[in-house]
Write a protein that holds these residues in place. Structure first.
Motif, PDB file in Angstrom:
ATOM      1  N   TYR A  59      59.254  76.250 -24.877  1.00 33.49           N
ATOM      2  CA  TYR A  59      58.467  75.816 -26.033  1.00 33.49           C
ATOM      3  C   TYR A  59      59.357  74.680 -26.644  1.00 33.49           C
ATOM      4  N   HIS A  93      50.520  79.852 -23.401  1.00 37.01           N
ATOM      5  CA  HIS A  93      50.750  79.777 -24.560  1.00 37.01           C
ATOM      6  C   HIS A  93      50.865  81.242 -25.169  1.00 37.01           C
TER       7      HIS A  93
ATOM      8  N   HIS B  29      54.130  77.359 -34.629  1.00 36.78           N
ATOM      9  CA  HIS B  29      53.949  76.368 -33.659  1.00 36.78           C
ATOM     10  C   HIS B  29      52.954  76.607 -32.463  1.00 36.78           C
ATOM     11  N   VAL B  30      53.654  77.918 -31.906  1.00 42.57           N
ATOM     12  CA  VAL B  30      52.982  78.338 -30.645  1.00 42.57           C
ATOM     13  C   VAL B  30      51.376  78.614 -31.086  1.00 42.57           C
ATOM     14  N   VAL B  31      51.295  79.587 -32.340  1.00 41.50           N
ATOM     15  CA  VAL B  31      50.027  80.032 -32.578  1.00 41.50           C
ATOM     16  C   VAL B  31      49.024  78.792 -32.914  1.00 41.50           C
ATOM     17  N   GLY B  34      49.401  75.727 -30.059  1.00 42.79           N
ATOM     18  CA  GLY B  34      49.115  75.977 -28.392  1.00 42.79           C
ATOM     19  C   GLY B  34      48.061  76.737 -28.395  1.00 42.79           C
TER      20      GLY B  34
END
Lengths: 151, 117
Positions: A59, A93, B29-31, B34
């Motif tokens: 990431y 993701h 951030h991923v949630v 992304g």
């Protein structure tokens, strides 16, 4: 006399007894399988926990790619936005999310072993330190989410 | 580059800082960036506002810290996973250069991007 010396005895291949010799390394050193961690749940969890760092790094690289797209201009940004909406990217993701959440949870649960906080003479209980960490995780996530979505 | 046991506290500090900052900040951030935003769950900012946000001094500092420390967190943890998991302790020098080298390269790239954005 050291009691171990009298009780420890080994035999060589031919069955002849080898007297115990202090500090002498054993000649037989079995080589472990590289999959030693698969057979026991604790070991497996340990390896999964360590491997979460790979997804943290993936990431970080994605963030670098995003910064680069932002720097190159609106066209690059559009290309990247389109790439992020593909099923492949979404699945990737989701997988990254599972691992980084596992990282966060295991990290905060271990926090008391790294931070010993004392209040006067009393040591603050582990559960309190863990709770504060989880609470901070929530607060910081809301703050960052608010900035990303609403600025 | 000579690497001895004496460097371990230094790498461990970066590992610890990176573990903490990534545990706090990367999941959200991923949630959002992304999953939720690409799936269209939110109305989001346009390119210009993202650029403006990334140029904010605190945002630059934040991005630098999150990216660089996350990479060093990986480098240290992955190094020991290779030792233990794959029993590659005898390749120590190569593994050390590989892991911390990637983290250092990523840090340089991040600094360049942050200052040229």
């Amino acid at each position: 006399m050291d009691s171990r010396e009298s009780t420890t005895s080994r035999t060589d291949d031919a069955g002849v007894e080898i007297p115990y010799q202090r500090f002498r390394p054993k000649r037989y050193q079995p080589r472990m399988s590289i999959f030693w961690w698969i057979h026991k749940k604790v070991y497996l969890r340990f390896i999964i926990r360590e491997l979460t760092s790979v997804f943290v790094a993936i990431y970080a690289v994605i963030l670098i790619v995003k910064l680069n797209a932002l720097l190159r201009g609106p066209e690059s940004w559009e290309v990247m936005t389109a790439a992020l909406a593909t099923p492949f990217s979404i699945v990737l993701h989701v997988i990254i999310l599972l691992f980084v959440v596992y990282h966060s949870i295991t990290w905060f649960l271990l926090a008391p072993t790294a931070t010993v906080v004392r209040l006067g003479r009393k040591r603050i209980p582990d559960s309190a330190i863990i709770a504060v960490n989880f609470l901070m995780w929530l607060v910081l996530s809301v703050a960052v989410g608010w900035i990303i979505l609403a600025v | 580059m000579s690497v001895s046991k004496n460097n371990d506290p230094f790498w461990w500090t970066l590992f610890g800082a990176g573990g903490t900052i990534s545990a706090f900040f990367i999941p959200i951030h991923v949630v959002l960036m992304g999953i939720a935003i690409p799936l269209g769950w939110f109305d989001t900012m346009d390119y210009d506002r993202y650029l403006e946000l990334a140029r904010h001094p605190l945002a630059r500092l934040y991005l630098f810290a999150v990216i660089s420390l996350s990479l060093f967190h990986w480098a240290h943890r992955f190094r020991y996973t290779l030792y233990d998991g794959l029993q590659l302790k005898h390749l120590e020098q190569y593994i050390v250069v590989f892991c911390y080298g990637i983290a250092t390269a990523g840090t340089f790239i991040t600094v360049i991007l942050i200052f040229s954005i």
